[in-house]
Design a protein around this motif. Structure first.
Motif, PDB file in Angstrom:
ATOM      1  N   ILE A  68     -11.504 -12.766  -6.296  1.00 52.39           N
ATOM      2  CA  ILE A  68     -11.848 -11.847  -5.224  1.00 52.39           C
ATOM      3  C   ILE A  68     -12.989 -10.948  -5.700  1.00 52.39           C
ATOM      4  CG2 ILE A  68      -9.541 -11.914  -4.235  1.00 52.39           C
ATOM      5  CD1 ILE A  68      -9.030  -9.169  -5.525  1.00 52.39           C
ATOM      6  N   LYS A  69     -13.719 -10.359  -4.759  1.00 59.53           N
ATOM      7  CA  LYS A  69     -14.979  -9.711  -5.104  1.00 59.53           C
ATOM      8  C   LYS A  69     -14.911  -8.184  -4.993  1.00 59.53           C
ATOM      9  CE  LYS A  69     -16.489 -13.789  -5.723  1.00 59.53           C
ATOM     10  NZ  LYS A  69     -16.404 -14.294  -7.112  1.00 59.53           N
ATOM     11  N   VAL A  70     -15.925  -7.546  -5.562  1.00 58.20           N
ATOM     12  CA  VAL A  70     -16.066  -6.100  -5.476  1.00 58.20           C
ATOM     13  C   VAL A  70     -16.112  -5.703  -4.002  1.00 58.20           C
ATOM     14  CG1 VAL A  70     -17.646  -4.179  -5.914  1.00 58.20           C
ATOM     15  CG2 VAL A  70     -17.197  -5.872  -7.704  1.00 58.20           C
ATOM     16  N   GLY A  71     -15.354  -4.690  -3.660  1.00 55.16           N
ATOM     17  CA  GLY A  71     -15.280  -4.235  -2.280  1.00 55.16           C
ATOM     18  C   GLY A  71     -14.109  -4.807  -1.519  1.00 55.16           C
ATOM     19  N   GLU A  72     -13.459  -5.837  -2.022  1.00 58.65           N
ATOM     20  CA  GLU A  72     -12.270  -6.385  -1.382  1.00 58.65           C
ATOM     21  C   GLU A  72     -11.028  -5.599  -1.818  1.00 58.65           C
ATOM     22  OE1 GLU A  72     -11.634 -10.639  -1.059  1.00 58.65           O
ATOM     23  OE2 GLU A  72     -13.636 -11.002  -1.889  1.00 58.65           O
ATOM     24  N   ARG A  73     -10.028  -5.621  -0.962  1.00 58.73           N
ATOM     25  CA  ARG A  73      -8.753  -5.000  -1.313  1.00 58.73           C
ATOM     26  C   ARG A  73      -7.948  -5.975  -2.172  1.00 58.73           C
ATOM     27  NH1 ARG A  73      -6.265  -0.588   0.027  1.00 58.73           N
ATOM     28  NH2 ARG A  73      -7.869  -0.123   1.574  1.00 58.73           N
ATOM     29  N   ALA A  74      -7.439  -5.474  -3.280  1.00 55.96           N
ATOM     30  CA  ALA A  74      -6.652  -6.310  -4.192  1.00 55.96           C
ATOM     31  C   ALA A  74      -5.322  -6.674  -3.547  1.00 55.96           C
ATOM     32  CB  ALA A  74      -6.416  -5.574  -5.504  1.00 55.96           C
ATOM     33  N   PRO A  75      -4.967  -7.948  -3.504  1.00 59.46           N
ATOM     34  CA  PRO A  75      -3.656  -8.326  -2.965  1.00 59.46           C
ATOM     35  C   PRO A  75      -2.520  -7.697  -3.769  1.00 59.46           C
ATOM     36  CG  PRO A  75      -5.090 -10.244  -3.142  1.00 59.46           C
ATOM     37  CD  PRO A  75      -5.783  -9.123  -3.865  1.00 59.46           C
ATOM     38  N   ASP A  76      -1.550  -7.159  -3.047  1.00 59.23           N
ATOM     39  CA  ASP A  76      -0.397  -6.549  -3.695  1.00 59.23           C
ATOM     40  C   ASP A  76       0.535  -7.644  -4.218  1.00 59.23           C
ATOM     41  OD1 ASP A  76       1.275  -4.591  -4.614  1.00 59.23           O
ATOM     42  OD2 ASP A  76       2.105  -4.081  -2.643  1.00 59.23           O
ATOM     43  N   PHE A  77       1.357  -7.293  -5.200  1.00 60.05           N
ATOM     44  CA  PHE A  77       2.333  -8.257  -5.720  1.00 60.05           C
ATOM     45  C   PHE A  77       3.399  -7.527  -6.512  1.00 60.05           C
ATOM     46  CE2 PHE A  77      -1.126  -8.090  -8.915  1.00 60.05           C
ATOM     47  CZ  PHE A  77      -0.419  -7.722 -10.042  1.00 60.05           C
ATOM     48  N   THR A  78       4.499  -8.217  -6.714  1.00 58.30           N
ATOM     49  CA  THR A  78       5.548  -7.802  -7.644  1.00 58.30           C
ATOM     50  C   THR A  78       5.862  -8.991  -8.528  1.00 58.30           C
ATOM     51  OG1 THR A  78       6.514  -6.267  -6.030  1.00 58.30           O
ATOM     52  CG2 THR A  78       7.892  -6.906  -7.895  1.00 58.30           C
ATOM     53  N   LEU A  79       5.766  -8.795  -9.847  1.00 54.78           N
ATOM     54  CA  LEU A  79       6.008  -9.875 -10.804  1.00 54.78           C
ATOM     55  C   LEU A  79       6.865  -9.353 -11.957  1.00 54.78           C
ATOM     56  CD1 LEU A  79       2.464 -11.522 -11.167  1.00 54.78           C
ATOM     57  CD2 LEU A  79       4.415 -12.431  -9.902  1.00 54.78           C
ATOM     58  N   PRO A  80       7.622 -10.240 -12.609  1.00 50.61           N
ATOM     59  CA  PRO A  80       8.413  -9.804 -13.761  1.00 50.61           C
ATOM     60  C   PRO A  80       7.561  -9.688 -15.018  1.00 50.61           C
ATOM     61  CG  PRO A  80       8.729 -12.153 -13.397  1.00 50.61           C
ATOM     62  CD  PRO A  80       7.867 -11.660 -12.261  1.00 50.61           C
ATOM     63  N   ASN A  81       7.875  -8.671 -15.822  1.00 50.56           N
ATOM     64  CA  ASN A  81       7.217  -8.567 -17.121  1.00 50.56           C
ATOM     65  C   ASN A  81       7.977  -9.393 -18.157  1.00 50.56           C
ATOM     66  OD1 ASN A  81       9.454  -7.023 -17.923  1.00 50.56           O
ATOM     67  ND2 ASN A  81       8.355  -5.070 -17.796  1.00 50.56           N
ATOM     68  N   ALA A  82       7.592  -9.267 -19.418  1.00 51.49           N
ATOM     69  CA  ALA A  82       8.195 -10.095 -20.466  1.00 51.49           C
ATOM     70  C   ALA A  82       9.681  -9.820 -20.649  1.00 51.49           C
ATOM     71  CB  ALA A  82       7.460  -9.870 -21.785  1.00 51.49           C
ATOM     72  N   PHE A  83      10.160  -8.677 -20.147  1.00 46.53           N
ATOM     73  CA  PHE A  83      11.571  -8.306 -20.276  1.00 46.53           C
ATOM     74  C   PHE A  83      12.345  -8.578 -18.987  1.00 46.53           C
ATOM     75  CE2 PHE A  83       9.012  -5.841 -23.165  1.00 46.53           C
ATOM     76  CZ  PHE A  83       9.696  -5.949 -24.359  1.00 46.53           C
ATOM     77  N   GLY A  84      11.688  -9.231 -18.020  1.00 45.26           N
ATOM     78  CA  GLY A  84      12.328  -9.547 -16.756  1.00 45.26           C
ATOM     79  C   GLY A  84      12.345  -8.401 -15.762  1.00 45.26           C
ATOM     80  N   GLU A  85      11.665  -7.308 -16.069  1.00 42.85           N
ATOM     81  CA  GLU A  85      11.631  -6.147 -15.179  1.00 42.85           C
ATOM     82  C   GLU A  85      10.515  -6.317 -14.143  1.00 42.85           C
ATOM     83  OE1 GLU A  85      12.793  -3.115 -18.862  1.00 42.85           O
ATOM     84  OE2 GLU A  85      10.699  -3.381 -18.206  1.00 42.85           O
ATOM     85  N   PRO A  86      10.782  -6.014 -12.867  1.00 42.06           N
ATOM     86  CA  PRO A  86       9.746  -6.174 -11.849  1.00 42.06           C
ATOM     87  C   PRO A  86       8.684  -5.080 -11.958  1.00 42.06           C
ATOM     88  CG  PRO A  86      11.716  -5.222 -10.875  1.00 42.06           C
ATOM     89  CD  PRO A  86      12.071  -5.571 -12.299  1.00 42.06           C
ATOM     90  N   VAL A  87       7.434  -5.479 -11.821  1.00 42.83           N
ATOM     91  CA  VAL A  87       6.305  -4.540 -11.821  1.00 42.83           C
ATOM     92  C   VAL A  87       5.548  -4.738 -10.512  1.00 42.83           C
ATOM     93  CG1 VAL A  87       4.148  -3.870 -12.947  1.00 42.83           C
ATOM     94  CG2 VAL A  87       6.133  -4.521 -14.335  1.00 42.83           C
ATOM     95  N   HIS A  88       5.335  -3.658  -9.790  1.00 41.74           N
ATOM     96  CA  HIS A  88       4.713  -3.686  -8.472  1.00 41.74           C
ATOM     97  C   HIS A  88       3.309  -3.093  -8.597  1.00 41.74           C
ATOM     98  CE1 HIS A  88       4.790  -3.797  -4.096  1.00 41.74           C
ATOM     99  NE2 HIS A  88       4.380  -2.538  -4.054  1.00 41.74           N
ATOM    100  N   LEU A  89       2.280  -3.852  -8.245  1.00 41.93           N
ATOM    101  CA  LEU A  89       0.902  -3.394  -8.443  1.00 41.93           C
ATOM    102  C   LEU A  89       0.644  -2.064  -7.746  1.00 41.93           C
ATOM    103  CD1 LEU A  89      -2.038  -3.737  -9.378  1.00 41.93           C
ATOM    104  CD2 LEU A  89      -2.443  -5.068  -7.294  1.00 41.93           C
ATOM    105  N   TYR A  90       1.010  -1.961  -6.474  1.00 44.71           N
ATOM    106  CA  TYR A  90       0.652  -0.745  -5.739  1.00 44.71           C
ATOM    107  C   TYR A  90       1.489   0.461  -6.157  1.00 44.71           C
ATOM    108  CZ  TYR A  90      -3.044  -2.689  -2.906  1.00 44.71           C
ATOM    109  OH  TYR A  90      -4.240  -3.216  -2.498  1.00 44.71           O
TER     110      TYR A  90
END
Length: 256
Positions: A68-90
């Motif tokens: 994705i390019k400069v000026g675009e809105r970054a897609p939001d997501f929730t993903l697990p970290n190495a310990f299985g804990e969810p991390v939410h971008l926004y």
């Protein structure tokens, strides 16, 4: 697509030094030092090298302008970290800008060089109110294995269904012939990513402001090309200066 070291030399160079090992300067200097150390060492046959070159050319054609390019809105997501804990971008963006890095996996020396260079700049990132987040297709247990001896200074997230790599327009399927070359030389992507997942991201780095806007980015199917940490710092400084000029409003705009 893989470097030209044989399996023994490859594994030595990948894992002999921990992620926090000191390297000279930023990414470009570290890359040159790595390439100097590994020059002239190859266990790949001429046929295997031809497969690698064909796959590289085909990927450049199929994904000519990744990310994705400069000026675009970054897609939001929730993903697990190495310990299985969810991390939410926004949720992370509520605390300040995010430097979002997509890397191929613990097996990739160029990814490790880049993460080391970025890690050296973490004090500057934090002083500018930003945090570093890495995304990989590898499973959390592989990330934990990679980072278990490290201080927990940034999260490494596993994109287990490839949806985030796809949303950021980075994903590709590894050519089957190339995957077979990988396996012959000791790298089984399925072992790292999970069943049926011969997928990788084109490496990419995105500087995202608190509004979720991409302010600077770099992505390339040539996995040796990465965004210099100094460029990341410059983008973060630009964001901070805008916030200081307009303290009542979160920074936004196209930036760099």
């Amino acid at each position: 697509m893989l470097n030209t070291l044989g399996p023994g030399a490859l594994m030595l160079l990948l894992f002999a030094a921990p992620l926090h090992a000191a390297l000279p300067g930023d990414y470009e200097q570290a890359l040159q030092a790595y390439q100097t150390r590994s020059a002239g060492r190859s266990d790949f046959s001429a046929d295997e090298q031809a497969v690698m070159q064909r796959a590289k050319a085909a990927l450049a054609r199929s994904l000519p302008d990744p990310g994705i390019k400069v000026g675009e809105r970054a897609p939001d997501f929730t993903l697990p970290n190495a310990f299985g804990e969810p991390v939410h971008l926004y949720d992370a963006l509520k605390n300040g800008p995010v430097v979002l890095v997509f890397y191929r996996g613990a097996w990739c020396p160029y990814c490790n060089l880049h993460l080391r260079a970025l890690r050296e700049r973490l004090p500057q990132f934090k002083a500018l109110g930003a945090q570093l987040i890495a995304v990989t297709p590898q499973t959390p247990d592989k990330s934990l294995e990679q980072f278990k001896a490290e201080p927990r200074e940034f999260d490494v997230l596993s994109d287990l269904d490839s949806s985030v790599m796809q949303a950021y327009r980075l994903i590709y399927e590894v050519d089957p012939d190339l995957a077979e070359v990988y396996r012959k030389h000791g790298l089984d992507l399925i072992e790292y990513n999970g069943p049926g997942r011969n997928v990788l991201p084109a490496p990419g780095t995105f500087v995202i402001d608190r509004n979720g806007m991409v302010r600077a980015m770099q992505a390339d199917t040539d996995y040796t090309k990465r965004m210099e940490p100094a460029e990341v710092v410059h983008a973060l400084e630009t964001i901070q200066s805008e916030v200081l000029r307009n303290p009542s409003q979160p920074s936004q705009g196209k930036g760099k």
